[in-house]
Design an enzyme around this catalytic site. Structure first.
Site, mmCIF file in Angstrom:
data_model
loop_
_atom_site.group_PDB
_atom_site.id
_atom_site.type_symbol
_atom_site.label_atom_id
_atom_site.label_comp_id
_atom_site.label_asym_id
_atom_site.label_seq_id
_atom_site.Cartn_x
_atom_site.Cartn_y
_atom_site.Cartn_z
ATOM 1 N N CYS A 1 0.812 -1.224 0.000
ATOM 2 C CA CYS A 1 0.000 0.000 0.000
ATOM 3 C C CYS A 1 0.840 1.266 0.000
ATOM 4 C CB CYS A 1 -0.940 -0.011 1.195
ATOM 5 S SG CYS A 1 -1.933 -1.510 1.254
ATOM 6 N N CYS B 1 -13.354 -0.895 7.893
ATOM 7 C CA CYS B 1 -12.395 -1.221 6.826
ATOM 8 C C CYS B 1 -12.576 -0.271 5.643
ATOM 9 C CB CYS B 1 -12.615 -2.641 6.316
ATOM 10 S SG CYS B 1 -12.553 -3.895 7.612
ATOM 11 N N LYS C 1 -10.541 5.263 4.348
ATOM 12 C CA LYS C 1 -11.831 4.748 4.810
ATOM 13 C C LYS C 1 -12.995 5.242 3.958
ATOM 14 C CE LYS C 1 -14.841 2.753 7.209
ATOM 15 N NZ LYS C 1 -15.649 2.712 5.992
ATOM 16 N N HIS D 1 -9.370 3.378 -1.497
ATOM 17 C CA HIS D 1 -7.981 2.924 -1.395
ATOM 18 C C HIS D 1 -7.595 2.067 -2.603
ATOM 19 C CE1 HIS D 1 -4.218 1.606 0.135
ATOM 20 N NE2 HIS D 1 -4.612 0.587 0.867
#
Ligand code: ZN
Lengths: 389, 124
Positions: free
Chosen positions: A84, A210, A332, A336
């Protein structure tokens, strides 16, 4: 040493994008180049972040492919992969190349497609994400990526009394910020009750703790001070970049609540910029899960160890709080798309430092910090941007 | 350097073979004493390549744990994964399946081996 500056920024909306990676990336790249006032011939090199194209869509050797799609064929191109933290690593190397005088003007970007709508289904994508954990000593246990942060966060809850309500408050805060961000995947509010009633993904995380699977792209143009002065884009200085790693697998890490690579990277960035946590006005950090934000605000020095839990519930990290964290909505709410995330954080900060962030503008922001974490905090890159340095 | 009968160097294949024999193998750095339950080619504390294979304790305490509901493709959700602290001087911890209601700090023991993809220890 030259002073690296961000002179132009661009990003797509995050969400579902049913178009090939070159097409998706081109809109962010052209937005960044147009924002900077930079034409293709002025760009000397291209640094790309894409984490999983080989696994998710059988697409590799992407840097020259994307460069060719946007009229940059021929220049040196390189692709970075650090889970990430992928595009922050591309950014770091571009900044170092400018600082060293190797290049005057560089395009940095990231692109990824992770949604089930455009790619793999949830179990397959959960496997792809889990591939960032140790292949021999973690993956065979069935550890998922939410599970990795579940292990870290459960330990934080044990040591400091952080509660599920504290975690849910992070989601509520970031969703609220996301309502002000037209590029965010989730533009809707949520509540502590809604988070706690959503199904468990990996304890202590419910679904609403998540970040979502996302498609998207982001790009910035990095230039030295002389080149930046020639372009029309209002530039901001890159005053510090820190980059550190920690032992993999997780079980070998000395301290599960420290995210030591974030502390080491932050210390490097603070030192290069000659500032400390009290000098930061706005923060974009890696809230892949609500617990990750709690760990990060402590690691970055905004809160004492163990005191990050209630920060969101107390309003301290809200847009109008003591230290606004994730005005974009964070991973969030904004979304992402793995390889685009790091550069997207820099796009957000640049807009705040220019005073162009609209309804979510952190008033008077002069110095911003980005924290982008890869894997099980195995990699962290911290970047500091400022208005004039 | 290693105890008699223990593989040296400790490879992943030897580590999984050890699990099937009911033994939890690991490494101790001869130079600094750092221990790991995930074999490597050198020590991460000091960089030394002088590392000996050791038989780690098969009892420990839960250091942290998560219940995985949404599982990777090869697995069926609803299981627990823990990091177990083996209580050694060199601070060895192992990632394992946890087939017990144990929480952080509770005593657990290596009981058998799970082989979905590759062998991993199960504690209960
Ligand atoms: Zn050592």
């Amino acid at each position: 040493m030259h002073q690296a500056r961000i002179v132009g920024v661009g990003m797509t909306n995050f969400g579902v994008h049913d178009q090939p990676l070159p097409e998706l990336f081109s809109s962010a790249a052209f937005d960044a180049m147009d924002d900077a006032g930079v034409d293709a011939p002025a760009i000397e090199s291209f640094y790309l972040g894409n984490a999983m194209g080989g696994q998710t869509e059988r697409d590799t050797h992407l840097a020259p492919t994307l460069a060719s799609h946007i009229g940059l064929a021929g220049i040196p191109c390189q692709r970075y992969e650090d889970a990430c933290a992928t595009s922050s690593n591309a950014f770091k190397h571009a900044v170092r190349a400018v600082e060293a005088g190797q290049h005057d003007v560089i395009l940095v970007g990231g692109v990824e497609r992770c949604t089930p709508t455009t790619g793999l289904d949830t179990p397959e994508m959960t496997s792809v994400f889990a591939s960032a954990s140790h292949r021999q000593y973690e993956q065979p246990t069935g550890l998922s990526f939410p599970g990795v942060f579940g292990l870290l966060t459960t330990r934080h809850m044990h040591e400091y009394g952080t509660t599920e309500e504290d975690l849910a408050a992070v989601a509520v805060k970031n969703h609220h910020h996301g309502t002000y961000n037209p590029r965010a995947q989730f533009g809707s509010e949520t509540t502590v009750e809604e988070v706690l009633e959503s199904p468990i993904v990996a304890s202590p995380f419910h679904l609403f703790d998540c970040c979502p699977f996302s498609d998207g792209a982001a790009a910035v143009v990095v230039a030295n001070e002389e080149a930046a002065a020639d372009f029309s884009g209002e530039s901001v200085a890159v005053s510090g970049v820190g980059h550190a790693t920690d032992t993999i697998p997780l079980a070998d890490k000395a301290d599960f609540t420290a995210t030591q690579s974030a502390r080491d990277a932050a210390n490097q960035a603070y030192e290069q910029a000659g500032v400390g946590p009290d000098d930061i006005d706005v923060v974009e950090l890696h809230d892949c899960f609500t617990g990750a934000e709690v760990l990060a605000i402590e690691a970055l020095g905004f809160f004492e160890d163990g005191e990050g839990g209630p920060a969101a519930a107390n309003g301290e990290t809200a847009l109008d709080g003591r230290i606004p964290v994730n005005p974009s909505g964070g991973l969030k709410a904004k979304g992402h798309p793995i390889g685009a995330t790091g550069v997207a954080q820099l796009v957000e900060l640049t807009e705040h430092l220019r005073g162009e962030a609209g309804e979510r503008q952190v008033e008077g922001a002069r110095r911003g910090l980005a924290h982008n974490l890869g894997g099980d905090a195995g990699t962290t890159i911290v970047s500091i941007l400022e208005v004039d340095a | 350097m290693s105890d008699a009968g223990l593989p040296d160097p400790l490879t992943h294949a030897e580590w999984t073979a050890g699990l099937r024999d009911g033994r939890l193998l690991g490494q101790r750095c001869v130079a600094c004493g750092n221990e790991t339950a995930a074999p490597k080619a050198a020590c991460n504390e000091c960089g030394s390549r002088e590392i000996e294979t050791v038989e780690l304790p098969t009892e420990g305490t839960v250091y942290t744990v998560t219940t995985i509901a949404v599982a990777p493709a090869a697995f069926e959700g609803g299981y627990r994964v823990a990091v177990v602290d083996l209580g050694t001087e060199g601070n060895a911890r192992v990632t394992a399946r946890l087939e017990a209601d144990a929480e952080i700090g509770d005593a657990v023991a290596f009981s058998d081996v799970l082989e979905v993809e590759e062998a991993v220890p199960v504690f209960r």
